[in-house]
Design an enzyme around this catalytic site. Structure first.
Site, PDB file in Angstrom:
ATOM      1  N   ASP A 190       0.812  -1.227   0.000  1.00  0.00           N
ATOM      2  CA  ASP A 190       0.000   0.000   0.000  1.00  0.00           C
ATOM      3  C   ASP A 190       0.843   1.274   0.000  1.00  0.00           C
ATOM      4  O   ASP A 190       0.428   2.306   0.530  1.00  0.00           O
ATOM      5  CB  ASP A 190      -0.971   0.032   1.202  1.00  0.00           C
ATOM      6  CG  ASP A 190      -1.918  -1.146   1.198  1.00  0.00           C
ATOM      7  OD1 ASP A 190      -2.233  -1.644   0.096  1.00  0.00           O
ATOM      8  OD2 ASP A 190      -2.334  -1.569   2.281  1.00  0.00           O
TER       9      ASP A 190
ATOM     10  N   LYS B  18       1.875   2.157  -5.073  1.00  0.00           N
ATOM     11  CA  LYS B  18       2.445   1.611  -6.315  1.00  0.00           C
ATOM     12  C   LYS B  18       1.561   1.925  -7.508  1.00  0.00           C
ATOM     13  O   LYS B  18       2.042   2.258  -8.590  1.00  0.00           O
ATOM     14  CB  LYS B  18       2.619   0.083  -6.192  1.00  0.00           C
ATOM     15  CG  LYS B  18       3.597  -0.330  -5.113  1.00  0.00           C
ATOM     16  CD  LYS B  18       3.649  -1.836  -4.941  1.00  0.00           C
ATOM     17  CE  LYS B  18       2.402  -2.449  -4.342  1.00  0.00           C
ATOM     18  NZ  LYS B  18       2.089  -2.028  -2.952  1.00  0.00           N
TER      19      LYS B  18
ATOM     20  N   GLY C 206      -4.487  -4.334  -3.799  1.00  0.00           N
ATOM     21  CA  GLY C 206      -5.495  -3.313  -4.111  1.00  0.00           C
ATOM     22  C   GLY C 206      -4.724  -2.064  -4.494  1.00  0.00           C
ATOM     23  O   GLY C 206      -4.104  -1.440  -3.641  1.00  0.00           O
ATOM     24  N   HIS C 207      -4.686  -1.750  -5.767  1.00  0.00           N
ATOM     25  CA  HIS C 207      -3.891  -0.619  -6.258  1.00  0.00           C
ATOM     26  C   HIS C 207      -4.819   0.505  -6.694  1.00  0.00           C
ATOM     27  O   HIS C 207      -5.649   0.322  -7.579  1.00  0.00           O
ATOM     28  CB  HIS C 207      -2.997  -1.062  -7.427  1.00  0.00           C
ATOM     29  CG  HIS C 207      -1.986  -2.095  -7.021  1.00  0.00           C
ATOM     30  ND1 HIS C 207      -1.152  -2.726  -7.898  1.00  0.00           N
ATOM     31  CD2 HIS C 207      -1.676  -2.594  -5.794  1.00  0.00           C
ATOM     32  CE1 HIS C 207      -0.370  -3.567  -7.243  1.00  0.00           C
ATOM     33  NE2 HIS C 207      -0.681  -3.511  -5.966  1.00  0.00           N
TER      34      HIS C 207
ATOM     35  N   GLN D  69       2.045  -6.070  -3.193  1.00  0.00           N
ATOM     36  CA  GLN D  69       2.468  -6.174  -1.786  1.00  0.00           C
ATOM     37  C   GLN D  69       3.749  -5.339  -1.588  1.00  0.00           C
ATOM     38  O   GLN D  69       3.979  -4.392  -2.324  1.00  0.00           O
ATOM     39  CB  GLN D  69       2.693  -7.641  -1.377  1.00  0.00           C
ATOM     40  CG  GLN D  69       1.435  -8.456  -1.241  1.00  0.00           C
ATOM     41  CD  GLN D  69       0.851  -8.926  -2.564  1.00  0.00           C
ATOM     42  OE1 GLN D  69       1.523  -9.586  -3.324  1.00  0.00           O
ATOM     43  NE2 GLN D  69      -0.397  -8.608  -2.836  1.00  0.00           N
TER      44      GLN D  69
HETATM   45  P1  GDP Z   1      -0.721   0.331  -3.594  1.00  0.00           P
HETATM   46  O1  GDP Z   1      -1.319  -0.932  -3.125  1.00  0.00           O
HETATM   47  O2  GDP Z   1       0.746   0.407  -3.323  1.00  0.00           O
HETATM   48  O3  GDP Z   1      -1.043   0.670  -5.013  1.00  0.00           O
HETATM   49  O4  GDP Z   1      -1.359   1.493  -2.681  1.00  0.00           O
HETATM   50  P2  GDP Z   1      -2.920   1.652  -2.269  1.00  0.00           P
HETATM   51  O5  GDP Z   1      -3.675   2.105  -3.442  1.00  0.00           O
HETATM   52  O6  GDP Z   1      -3.391   0.456  -1.549  1.00  0.00           O
HETATM   53  O7  GDP Z   1      -2.807   2.787  -1.168  1.00  0.00           O
HETATM   54  C1  GDP Z   1      -2.167   3.994  -1.425  1.00  0.00           C
HETATM   55  C2  GDP Z   1      -3.141   5.125  -1.087  1.00  0.00           C
HETATM   56  O8  GDP Z   1      -2.430   6.350  -1.117  1.00  0.00           O
HETATM   57  C3  GDP Z   1      -4.268   5.282  -2.096  1.00  0.00           C
HETATM   58  O9  GDP Z   1      -5.405   5.747  -1.422  1.00  0.00           O
HETATM   59  C4  GDP Z   1      -3.742   6.347  -3.056  1.00  0.00           C
HETATM   60  O10 GDP Z   1      -4.773   7.058  -3.726  1.00  0.00           O
HETATM   61  C5  GDP Z   1      -3.013   7.221  -2.090  1.00  0.00           C
HETATM   62  N1  GDP Z   1      -1.886   7.983  -2.627  1.00  0.00           N
HETATM   63  C6  GDP Z   1      -0.863   7.544  -3.413  1.00  0.00           C
HETATM   64  N2  GDP Z   1       0.057   8.517  -3.551  1.00  0.00           N
HETATM   65  C7  GDP Z   1      -0.394   9.573  -2.823  1.00  0.00           C
HETATM   66  C8  GDP Z   1       0.138  10.871  -2.514  1.00  0.00           C
HETATM   67  O11 GDP Z   1       1.231  11.240  -2.932  1.00  0.00           O
HETATM   68  N3  GDP Z   1      -0.624  11.660  -1.708  1.00  0.00           N
HETATM   69  C9  GDP Z   1      -1.844  11.292  -1.228  1.00  0.00           C
HETATM   70  N4  GDP Z   1      -2.536  12.143  -0.482  1.00  0.00           N
HETATM   71  N5  GDP Z   1      -2.357  10.077  -1.472  1.00  0.00           N
HETATM   72  C10 GDP Z   1      -1.623   9.236  -2.254  1.00  0.00           C
HETATM   73  P1  IMO Z   2      -0.852  -4.190  -2.255  1.00  0.00           P
HETATM   74  O1  IMO Z   2      -0.388  -4.743  -3.581  1.00  0.00           O
HETATM   75  C1  IMO Z   2      -0.928  -4.546   2.093  1.00  0.00           C
HETATM   76  C2  IMO Z   2      -0.794  -8.587   3.757  1.00  0.00           C
HETATM   77  C3  IMO Z   2      -2.029  -8.992   4.525  1.00  0.00           C
HETATM   78  C4  IMO Z   2      -1.389  -9.908   5.552  1.00  0.00           C
HETATM   79  C5  IMO Z   2      -0.289 -10.607   4.753  1.00  0.00           C
HETATM   80  C6  IMO Z   2      -0.662 -11.981   4.223  1.00  0.00           C
HETATM   81  O2  IMO Z   2      -2.146  -3.489  -2.317  1.00  0.00           O
HETATM   82  O3  IMO Z   2       0.250  -3.406  -1.613  1.00  0.00           O
HETATM   83  P2  IMO Z   2      -2.228 -12.734   2.206  1.00  0.00           P
HETATM   84  O4  IMO Z   2      -3.690 -12.497   1.963  1.00  0.00           O
HETATM   85  O5  IMO Z   2      -1.344 -12.204   1.141  1.00  0.00           O
HETATM   86  O6  IMO Z   2      -1.922 -14.165   2.551  1.00  0.00           O
HETATM   87  O7  IMO Z   2      -1.922 -11.908   3.561  1.00  0.00           O
HETATM   88  O8  IMO Z   2      -0.003  -9.756   3.650  1.00  0.00           O
HETATM   89  N1  IMO Z   2      -1.044  -8.114   2.370  1.00  0.00           N
HETATM   90  C7  IMO Z   2      -1.042  -6.818   2.017  1.00  0.00           C
HETATM   91  N2  IMO Z   2      -0.912  -5.708   2.772  1.00  0.00           N
HETATM   92  N3  IMO Z   2      -1.045  -4.450   0.750  1.00  0.00           N
HETATM   93  C8  IMO Z   2      -1.142  -5.558  -0.021  1.00  0.00           C
HETATM   94  O9  IMO Z   2      -1.131  -5.510  -1.365  1.00  0.00           O
HETATM   95  C9  IMO Z   2      -1.190  -6.812   0.614  1.00  0.00           C
HETATM   96  N4  IMO Z   2      -1.323  -8.078   0.175  1.00  0.00           N
HETATM   97  C10 IMO Z   2      -1.215  -8.855   1.253  1.00  0.00           C
HETATM   98  O10 IMO Z   2      -2.660  -7.883   5.115  1.00  0.00           O
HETATM   99  O11 IMO Z   2      -0.762  -9.150   6.560  1.00  0.00           O
HETATM  100 MG    MG Z   3      -2.853  -1.600  -1.849  1.00  0.00          MG
END
Ligand code: GDP
Ligand code: IMO
Ligand code: MG
Length: 425
Positions: free
Chosen positions: A12, A15, A39-40, A223
């Site tokens: 999270d 990415k 979840g991206h 991840q």
């Molecule tokens: P990922 O799994 O690495 O793609 O990240 P997620 O989407 O799960 O979580 C990242 C969160 O940060 C999302 O809600 C994005 O919209 C938000 N985000 C990413 N870059 C920025 C930033 O520079 N500033 C702010 N405010 N939000 C950001």
């Molecule tokens: P993105 O790509 C954050 C974490 C789960 C748990 C551990 C194992 O959005 O960054 P799993 O279901 O993979 O067996 O769970 O890994 N986890 C993540 N945490 N972002 C993710 O993906 C994750 N994918 C798995 O919360 O701690």
């Molecule tokens: Mg994510």
């Protein structure tokens, strides 16, 4: 120029946003590990998209998106995601979404086993996303997995499904968990297979021919490095190699073809699920949650929050070979009086530069912090490095020094446009 984009912390990191920013100049976008546990989030032209299995490049016209052999695919989730995207006006065809014939399939029984195993662990549970990821990779390692190539011939698929459901129900019974209904599973998977069949191919020659022809390939890591099954906070990890090497084994593109590795990191740290988190801090968590930030894209769970952990990032930069860091969410610290960076851990009378391997040792680690002044200014409207406050730039520079890898870009908001390139010294 083929680039890997890897999460450097516990997932999270943002990415999705970084990949989306880089996709403009790419031809292919490839997922090579993980599954619908990812979840991206991408925000483009005011529209928010959350992607789980489909590479983020699908949001750009004319890009080829590949789900590589290292990904574990829940066919029903993938079909649902394709429908969700199509409903938002995104075009998905067998030409712009290719699925590796060697990728393993997540079945409903894997989700059940995941849930049953978590339940059995009681207060030791991993806190998985319950997407069936671990049990599917376990099947792959046990050499009993079902792969996308099995979807090509419906009769063959029916046979392999029936056989696996039967043995899985025996496993579920041992775990005191309700059995899966074979007919329901069969119907769901067979229906999804019909939708996905046209997208399934041997993606290895596709990617390698593209690389040879000088096309640009972007690898979308899922991840984060500390969830890597080898280098992460084992056993509180996911079940794939989330680190740079996983992009090669999970796609069939050799390391010799990779030109650049980018580590995505937040300006602070978050983690979802259980496991060590030395810099976790209740005060910064309350602050970020109070701003409506840091709720999971997949599960909606509030993420655990803390300060930047230089020990984790230093290790991560090392085993991933990061060329630069892409820092996101810098704007999240806009209102802070002071900002902390953990430069090392204190474990008893030892000072650690790198994380320990043993869970009991993690529990003994305390952060050694350096405190920097905040900037108390809104950065979200800044569009260039020069416009950022001096204290903000000083934090970014110090961050790079602690990690041992320079910061190449910073994010000051979730939108595609809110990315600032950091000039080289
Ligand atoms: P990922 O799994 O690495 O793609 O990240 P997620 O989407 O799960 O979580 C990242 C969160 O940060 C999302 O809600 C994005 O919209 C938000 N985000 C990413 N870059 C920025 C930033 O520079 N500033 C702010 N405010 N939000 C950001
Ligand atoms: P993105 O790509 C954050 C974490 C789960 C748990 C551990 C194992 O959005 O960054 P799993 O279901 O993979 O067996 O769970 O890994 N986890 C993540 N945490 N972002 C993710 O993906 C994750 N994918 C798995 O919360 O701690
Ligand atoms: Mg994510």
């Amino acid at each position: 120029m083929n680039t890997l984009v890897i999460g450097s912390q516990w997932g999270d990191e943002g990415k999705g946003k970084v990949i989306d920013f880089l996709t403009e100049t790419a031809d292919y976008v490839v997922r090579s590990q993980g599954g619908s546990n990812a979840g991206h989030t991408v925000i483009a032209h005011g529209q928010k998209y959350v992607l789980h299995l489909v590479p983020s490049g699908i949001l750009w016209p004319g890009k080829v998106n590949v789900i590589g052999n290292g990904v574990v695919i829940n066919p029903t989730s993938l079909v649902e995601e394709m429908t969700y995207l199509r409903n938002l006006g995104v075009s998905i065809t067998p030409e712009n979404l290719l699925i590796s014939d060697r990728a393993h399939v997540v079945l409903p029984i894997h989700k059940e086993i995941d849930a049953a195993q978590e339940e059995a662990l009681g207060d030791q549970k991993i806190g998985t996303t319950k997407q069936g990821i671990g049990p599917t990779y376990a099947d792959k390692a046990r050499r009993i997995g079902i792969r996308m190539v099995d979807f090509i011939d419906p009769e063959r698929l029916k046979k392999v499904l029936e056989a696996r459901i039967k043995t899985a129900n025996e496993e579920l019974a041992r775990l005191n968990w309700p059995k899966a209904d074979p007919a329901v599973t069969l119907d769901a998977v067979m229906a999804a297979a019909d939708e996905l069949r046209a997208h399934i191919t041997n993606t290895v020659p596709v990617l390698n021919k593209a690389a040879k022809a000088g096309k640009t390939i972007l690898f979308e890591g899922a991840q984060g490095a500390m969830l890597d099954i080898d280098f992460g906070t084992y056993p509180f990890v996911t079940s794939s190699n989330t680190s740079a090497g996983g992009c090669c084994t999970g796609s069939g593109v050799a390391p010799t073809r990779i030109d650049k590795v980018i580590g995505v990191c937040k300006a602070y740290t978050t983690r979802v699920g259980a496991g060590p988190f030395v810099t976790e801090d209740a005060e910064i968590a309350d602050y970020l949650h109070g701003l409506g930030r840091e709720f999971g894209a997949t599960t909606g769970r509030p993420r655990r929050c803390g300060w930047t952990d230089g020990v984790v990032l230093r290790f991560s930069a090392m085993f991933n070979g990061f060329d630069e860091m892409a820092m996101t969410n810098l704007d999240g610290l806009d209102d802070r009086d002071t900002i902390k960076i953990c430069t090392a851990y204190k474990m008893g009378d030892q000072v650690l530069e790198y994380p320990p391997a043993l869970m009991e040792d993690w529990d003994k680690c305390e952060p050694i912090y350096e405190t920097l002044p905040g900037w108390k200014q809104d950065t979200t409207k800044c569009t260039s490095w020069d416009q950022l406050p001096e204290n903000c730039k000083a934090y970014v520079k110090r961050f790079g020094e602690v990690v041992g890898c320079p910061v190449g870009s910073v994010g000051v908001g979730p939108d595609r446009e809110q990315t600032i390139v950091v000039p080289h010294d």
